[in-house]
Scaffold this motif. Structure first.
Motif, PDB file in Angstrom:
ATOM      1  N   ILE A  93       0.838  -1.204   0.000  1.00  0.00           N
ATOM      2  CA  ILE A  93       0.000   0.000   0.000  1.00  0.00           C
ATOM      3  C   ILE A  93       0.869   1.248   0.000  1.00  0.00           C
ATOM      4  CG2 ILE A  93      -1.713   1.318   1.310  1.00  0.00           C
ATOM      5  CD1 ILE A  93      -2.790  -1.326   2.390  1.00  0.00           C
ATOM      6  N   PHE A  94       0.704   2.074  -1.027  1.00  0.00           N
ATOM      7  CA  PHE A  94       1.408   3.360  -1.056  1.00  0.00           C
ATOM      8  C   PHE A  94       0.459   4.507  -1.351  1.00  0.00           C
ATOM      9  CE2 PHE A  94       1.592   1.632  -5.304  1.00  0.00           C
ATOM     10  CZ  PHE A  94       1.505   2.707  -6.180  1.00  0.00           C
ATOM     11  N   GLY A  95      -0.859   4.254  -1.186  1.00  0.00           N
ATOM     12  CA  GLY A  95      -1.860   5.285  -1.407  1.00  0.00           C
ATOM     13  C   GLY A  95      -3.253   4.728  -1.182  1.00  0.00           C
ATOM     14  N   ARG A  96      -4.237   5.526  -1.485  1.00  0.00           N
ATOM     15  CA  ARG A  96      -5.639   5.189  -1.223  1.00  0.00           C
ATOM     16  C   ARG A  96      -6.065   3.874  -1.878  1.00  0.00           C
ATOM     17  NH1 ARG A  96      -9.689   3.125  -0.771  1.00  0.00           N
ATOM     18  NH2 ARG A  96     -11.825   3.855  -1.015  1.00  0.00           N
ATOM     19  N   PHE A  97      -5.595   3.612  -3.084  1.00  0.00           N
ATOM     20  CA  PHE A  97      -6.147   2.489  -3.830  1.00  0.00           C
ATOM     21  C   PHE A  97      -5.542   1.150  -3.432  1.00  0.00           C
ATOM     22  CE2 PHE A  97      -7.247   6.301  -6.112  1.00  0.00           C
ATOM     23  CZ  PHE A  97      -8.613   6.122  -6.239  1.00  0.00           C
ATOM     24  N   GLY A  98      -4.419   1.154  -2.740  1.00  0.00           N
ATOM     25  CA  GLY A  98      -3.965  -0.068  -2.088  1.00  0.00           C
ATOM     26  C   GLY A  98      -4.915  -0.465  -0.978  1.00  0.00           C
ATOM     27  N   HIS A  99      -5.415   0.518  -0.241  1.00  0.00           N
ATOM     28  CA  HIS A  99      -6.408   0.231   0.794  1.00  0.00           C
ATOM     29  C   HIS A  99      -7.685  -0.332   0.177  1.00  0.00           C
ATOM     30  CE1 HIS A  99      -4.272   1.865   4.264  1.00  0.00           C
ATOM     31  NE2 HIS A  99      -3.940   2.925   3.540  1.00  0.00           N
ATOM     32  N   LEU A 100      -8.054   0.148  -1.021  1.00  0.00           N
ATOM     33  CA  LEU A 100      -9.232  -0.391  -1.695  1.00  0.00           C
ATOM     34  C   LEU A 100      -9.034  -1.869  -2.035  1.00  0.00           C
ATOM     35  CD1 LEU A 100     -11.967  -0.143  -3.131  1.00  0.00           C
ATOM     36  CD2 LEU A 100     -10.714   0.615  -5.170  1.00  0.00           C
ATOM     37  N   LEU A 101      -7.866  -2.227  -2.565  1.00  0.00           N
ATOM     38  CA  LEU A 101      -7.599  -3.625  -2.871  1.00  0.00           C
ATOM     39  C   LEU A 101      -7.716  -4.479  -1.610  1.00  0.00           C
ATOM     40  CD1 LEU A 101      -4.514  -3.503  -5.302  1.00  0.00           C
ATOM     41  CD2 LEU A 101      -6.953  -3.354  -5.839  1.00  0.00           C
ATOM     42  N   ALA A 102      -7.198  -3.971  -0.510  1.00  0.00           N
ATOM     43  CA  ALA A 102      -7.261  -4.717   0.752  1.00  0.00           C
ATOM     44  C   ALA A 102      -8.710  -4.910   1.197  1.00  0.00           C
ATOM     45  CB  ALA A 102      -6.461  -3.992   1.833  1.00  0.00           C
TER      46      ALA A 102
END
Length: 420
Positions: A93-102
């Motif tokens: 995760i290096f931004g908002r969309f890594g959190h979305l994938l999680a």
């Protein structure tokens, strides 16, 4: 009907992190008359679209097609089709969309493991390999370009790492494809999903994806017999049923394949649109499109810096198509955005998470990755900043951007002369 007038949106110049203004040809394609979903003309267009996106993705993957829905539909289709309950999934995760994938992986009942770097940085291959050795995941899921931070994660060395450890390698490249290099086969990516609304110059609503043979074999083992209708190789499948019917990739593959097994009614107008996005991209030439995005991004960055504004993040890893800009302390960031929008018809982006209220995000994507759009945005931003009482060197931003464009044109002319 009284009180409801025909659509007439204002002529906005969309210079945020997406969506952006569509290529005119793409808008025209969406107005094309419909035909039946099994009409040979329609299935021919489907086959053409698959072939076009193989070239866009730089892949030979047979399973390259569209998932009907926004870019998030493509993400969800890949993840819910690949993940079985309890599967280990590693997400850098290096931004908002890594959190979305999680979040999506967690909803699929994966055992989710994350590693993080501060927003504005990216991962080294060594960091990812160390995490893979520790977690031993089934799937590595990452983002290539994250518009929340404007950073571009290098991918070229990660596929070989995943291959060595027998890990499926998935990437969401929605924000980066078309404006930055993406080599699906050369980088050993197993699954990639994207959207149209960034550098590909279309609207949100269709999610092109491409799947390797290894990924296809993995999801084909999932059991999804549908009232005895599916054919024998599905009935022999093992493993728990894919939890979503709509995002069941084996069923969607059968719909796009030679069997044309009914799964949904294809969103024909969006298929026309996605097909034209790819045609525009490939007709200009993939390297030429990426170069155009790089020049536009370099010009915007040079202009921002010449105005005395500070860019956000590690510029060695900035996407070509968007730049983060620290909001000066002496202005109200949202008032600047509102004035640009309502008086100059230019939209730039705000931010969220740890960057909320700290940076603007200014995009140069697709149809808007062009000189006049860059210059108009820089000049208008300077004017609005002055209206807010912020000092900017007069005309410096436009002059710096013009210099970048001049140098780029001179380089092209010199290269052309050398080849004559």
């Amino acid at each position: 009907m009284q009180g409801f007038t025909p659509l007439s949106p204002p002529p906005r110049l969309l210079m945020g992190p997406g969506p952006i203004n569509c290529y005119p040809r793409v808008l025209s394609a969406m107005a094309t008359q419909l035909v039946g979903q099994y009409d040979p003309v329609m299935t021919g267009y489907m086959n053409e679209t698959m072939a076009l996106y193989r070239d866009v993705f730089n892949t030979k993957n047979q399973q390259t097609f569209l998932v009907d829905g926004t870019s998030r539909a493509g993400i969800e289709a890949v993840l819910v089709s690949a993940i079985e309950p309890g599967d280990k999934v590693l997400i850098p995760i290096f931004g908002r969309f890594g959190h979305l994938l999680a979040e999506i992986a967690e909803r699929a009942d994966a055992e989710v493991h994350t590693i993080e770097v501060p927003w504005g940085e990216v991962f080294t291959p060594e960091q990812i390999e160390t995490a893979i050795k520790s977690v031993k995941p089934k799937l590595l899921a990452t983002v290539q370009g994250d518009t929340s931070t404007t950073m571009l994660q290098p991918l070229a060395d990660i596929g070989a790492i995943c291959e060595a450890h027998d890990v499926l390698f998935y990437c969401d490249a929605t924000a980066s494809i078309g404006g930055n290099p993406l080599e699906v086969d050369a980088w050993k990516l197993d699954a990639v999903s994207v959207g149209l609304q960034k550098c590909l110059g279309g609207p949100s609503g269709s999610a092109p994806i491409t799947l390797s043979d290894k990924f296809v074999k993995t999801v084909r083992t999932r059991h999804h017999v549908e009232a005895g209708i599916r054919d024998a190789h599905h009935q022999a499948a093992t493993g728990p049923k894919i939890r979503s019917n709509y995002f069941d990739l084996p069923m969607i593959m059968d719909y796009w394949g030679d069997e044309r097994l009914n799964h949904h009614t294809e969103a024909a107008s969006m298929l026309y649109c996605a097909r034209e996005c790819a045609r525009v991209h490939l007709e200009e030439g993939q390297q030429q499109v990426i170069a155009r995005h790089k020049v536009a991004g370099d010009a915007m960055l040079a202009g921002i810096q010449a105005m005395g504004l500070a860019p956000f993040g590690d510029l060695r890893h900035k996407m070509y198509n968007v730049v983060g800009v620290y909001i000066p302390d002496d202005v109200e960031g949202e008032e600047v955005r509102e004035t640009l929008l309502l008086r100059f018809n230019i939209e730039i982006g705000t931010s969220f998470g740890p960057l909320k209220g700290k940076i603007w995000r200014i995009g140069t994507m697709g149809y808007n990755a062009r000189e006049d759009a860059v210059l108009h945005t820089l000049q208008s931003l300077e004017t609005v900043l002055r209206m807010q009482g912020h000092h900017c060197p007069a005309g410096a931003g436009v002059e710096a951007a013009l210099s970048v464009y001049t140098q780029a044109k001179n380089a092209v002319n010199k290269a052309g002369s050398a080849n004559e």
